[in-house]
Design a protein around this motif. Sequence first.
Motif, PDB file in Angstrom:
ATOM      1  N   GLY A 663     -52.371 -26.326  84.006  1.00 33.77           N
ATOM      2  CA  GLY A 663     -51.100 -25.674  84.290  1.00 33.77           C
ATOM      3  C   GLY A 663     -50.988 -25.304  85.753  1.00 33.77           C
ATOM      4  O   GLY A 663     -51.888 -25.577  86.561  1.00 33.77           O
ATOM      5  N   PRO A 664     -49.895 -24.650  86.136  1.00 35.00           N
ATOM      6  CA  PRO A 664     -49.648 -24.366  87.555  1.00 35.00           C
ATOM      7  C   PRO A 664     -50.634 -23.385  88.168  1.00 35.00           C
ATOM      8  O   PRO A 664     -50.982 -23.512  89.344  1.00 35.00           O
ATOM      9  CB  PRO A 664     -48.226 -23.793  87.552  1.00 35.00           C
ATOM     10  N   THR A 665     -51.100 -22.400  87.406  1.00 28.51           N
ATOM     11  CA  THR A 665     -52.011 -21.423  87.999  1.00 28.51           C
ATOM     12  C   THR A 665     -53.350 -22.058  88.347  1.00 28.51           C
ATOM     13  O   THR A 665     -53.941 -21.759  89.388  1.00 28.51           O
ATOM     14  CB  THR A 665     -52.218 -20.235  87.047  1.00 28.51           C
ATOM     15  N   GLU A 666     -53.843 -22.951  87.503  1.00 32.52           N
ATOM     16  CA  GLU A 666     -55.091 -23.649  87.817  1.00 32.52           C
ATOM     17  C   GLU A 666     -54.895 -24.569  89.021  1.00 32.52           C
ATOM     18  O   GLU A 666     -55.779 -24.677  89.885  1.00 32.52           O
ATOM     19  CB  GLU A 666     -55.572 -24.458  86.615  1.00 32.52           C
ATOM     20  N   LEU A 667     -53.745 -25.223  89.100  1.00 31.24           N
ATOM     21  CA  LEU A 667     -53.453 -26.087  90.244  1.00 31.24           C
ATOM     22  C   LEU A 667     -53.484 -25.291  91.543  1.00 31.24           C
ATOM     23  O   LEU A 667     -54.078 -25.720  92.542  1.00 31.24           O
ATOM     24  CB  LEU A 667     -52.076 -26.732  90.055  1.00 31.24           C
ATOM     25  N   MET A 668     -52.881 -24.107  91.544  1.00 36.54           N
ATOM     26  CA  MET A 668     -52.854 -23.285  92.748  1.00 36.54           C
ATOM     27  C   MET A 668     -54.247 -22.792  93.130  1.00 36.54           C
ATOM     28  O   MET A 668     -54.598 -22.728  94.310  1.00 36.54           O
ATOM     29  CB  MET A 668     -51.912 -22.098  92.547  1.00 36.54           C
ATOM     30  N   GLU A 669     -55.051 -22.444  92.149  1.00 39.81           N
ATOM     31  CA  GLU A 669     -56.410 -21.984  92.437  1.00 39.81           C
ATOM     32  C   GLU A 669     -57.225 -23.082  93.113  1.00 39.81           C
ATOM     33  O   GLU A 669     -57.982 -22.827  94.054  1.00 39.81           O
ATOM     34  CB  GLU A 669     -57.095 -21.543  91.141  1.00 39.81           C
ATOM     35  N   ILE A 670     -57.073 -24.313  92.655  1.00 36.27           N
ATOM     36  CA  ILE A 670     -57.819 -25.435  93.238  1.00 36.27           C
ATOM     37  C   ILE A 670     -57.359 -25.692  94.669  1.00 36.27           C
ATOM     38  O   ILE A 670     -58.176 -25.832  95.593  1.00 36.27           O
ATOM     39  CB  ILE A 670     -57.647 -26.697  92.373  1.00 36.27           C
TER      40      ILE A 670
END
Length: 738
Positions: A663-670
């Motif tokens: 999802g978007p939150t995991e994408l931003m963390e990476i």
Amino acid sequence: MVEAGPVLPARIPQFGGHQKQLRRVCECWIAGRSREEEGIFMMVFPRKIKGKSERRAEASLNRRNPSLTLQVTVVAALCCVFPGETTAESFDKLVKPLLQKYCFDCHGADDPEANLSLHLIDGDLIGGEHYETWRMIEEQIRFRDMPPEDENQPAPEERRALLTWIRQELQKTQRAGVVTNEKFLLPQFGNYVDHQALFGERLSRVHPAPPRIWRLRPAIYNATIPRLAERVSGLANGLNLLDGPEIKDYAASYFLDEAATAPLLGNAKKIAEKMTGPTSRDRVLKELARDTGPPETKAVLLAIEHAFRKILGRAATEEELIRFKAFYDKAANIGGHQTAGRALLTGVLLQPEVLYRQELGDGKVDEFGRTRLSQREIAFALSYALSNAPLDEFLKASAAGELETAGQVAMLVDKRLADQSKLQDRNPRVLQFFREYFHYPFAKEVFKDKPAGGDHDSGRLVDDLETTIRDILRADRHVLAELLTTRKFYVNTNYKNVKRKGQMLVIAHEKRTAYHTAYNLPLDWKWSLHLQPVSFREDERSGVLTHPAWLSAWSGNFENHPVQRGKWIRTHLLGGTVPDVPIGVDARVPELEHTTFRDRLKIATQAAECWRCHKKMDPLGVPFERYDHYGRYQRLDAGQPVNARGEITRTGVPGLDGRKVSGPTELMEILAKSEYVEQVFVRYVFRYFMGRNETLGDTNTLQDAHKAYRDGNGSFKALVVSLLSSDSFLLRQKKQAP
């Protein structure tokens, strides 16, 4: 250490084109005026413009100074790398085999893609039938749009040889605009400079941009009026800014045409009348139009000197005093001293310095052909980088000779950026960068109906996000990572100046609406100052890209826009390129009941010719289907569970390529943890403060700026100090390096 290659001699502007444009407008403006006024204005803009200045118009200067990498290519092409061979021989020997190897599979005789067949193309660009086709081929290869990424690619030397041949033949046609160099000067083409080269081996020195003149942005021009201390109403602004999600203030993007110059001339006339009129508070200038008779010579010279200091912020030179005094005398003989006084001030108000920034250098050239900006030019460049008006501290430093070294510049910029205020408004251009980079204020331009069970107020959402960004800038630690991952956002809360209390955090609007439902807060949610900023769950919000303001800005009126969201991530965080939608392509997503937007988008883009570009964007944009087009977190779309999975691909960066996200939150963390993403961010900051795209000659500047950011624990302030004290900012390449 490596060299970046030769740099072409720069053209030095003389503002001839500017004067010529203004004169043409004057001719139109004075139609129907008195003969006296006509004679006066023809003296301001004489019919004959001497020397080479006409050929050095501002638009030509800024649009024809190609980037360093392109200059090298042009030099190679013009030197003719195929000596002794005819066009037909070089075409058969070099070009045709490459076309057969890399192009004929898709663009051959049988069923060619896009109805473009190359099997009968010849190398005669002057008399042949394929001139436009060759122009298109050159552009597609130059921008690496062809061959497609999933097809066999030519080796770098093959690509260079093919481009050199095409450009050489295009030059022979002597048609205007035959090559695509000018596109590389525009902000949307900045990512085409090779990232690995920029952050690879260092150069022996910086190869800066050529001297330039740079049309002022509207905010600077508007700030001139308060500086004149005259309340003049009804002024127009002929200085436009480009629309769209790119950086706005680029030297190569603007020039003054007659449509823009006409209102500026009218403004100058109104201001001159006000400055000499009976209500003016300026006693020196009022003397020029007094009712008791013509002023004495001493008073006229004093008024000229005063006008230069007041309008241009500098003293008039001896030559300017003589020239403007002679102009005043001639004008007075034609139309009287009052008309002459107003015409004199109009002439000062239309000096190029009022409308342009000058970055020409101090005239001294080092052993590498570089010249340093004069200290006065540096003072204005620093002022306009951080603010929208000349800043006294920089002007005083230049007058005292305290902008002579990069260290002195860095010290003054560092001091200026020391802003611990809540509003972070001491340097308005700093916050403006994030507005233009993320493009979230555009949410105000996207019309949306009122949602069921709540409200939508884009203006308040934008204000909320800016309050969060101000906090991150004030803390100045790991700025990019915080912007991409913060889970704390203000809701209906802004910093404001409160009388006798200073800047405080207060409720933004006492009359509350239910717009807070955009954050998935309950309809009956009660505002409280001690709850601010509001913390959201880790899987619900993560950074600016999950804030309702950004999501609304990058959406349609009635639906999400995962393609545009994915394109933004591809270009602004991953430094990639995506071509524009081809003309004639039907980009509509089909309307299907009980089908999620993601599935409908897949149907619209599944054709091979569509997926070729969409594969760069859609896997990055579809994770944001976790939110609806209002920015609200959603679990269902069209009655179906939301699929927010995505993937990071085609970056060429180990550790990023192939990463699947839930999802978007995991994408931003990476992305927030990636050094590569940091470097791309540095490139965008460079473009904003330099007003141009980076070139390979700026390699050292970019690497030093990134190091300053990292050494400062993600300090945006340290990044800006490094850029504004760099050779790329302070030097100009005036002559070809030996």
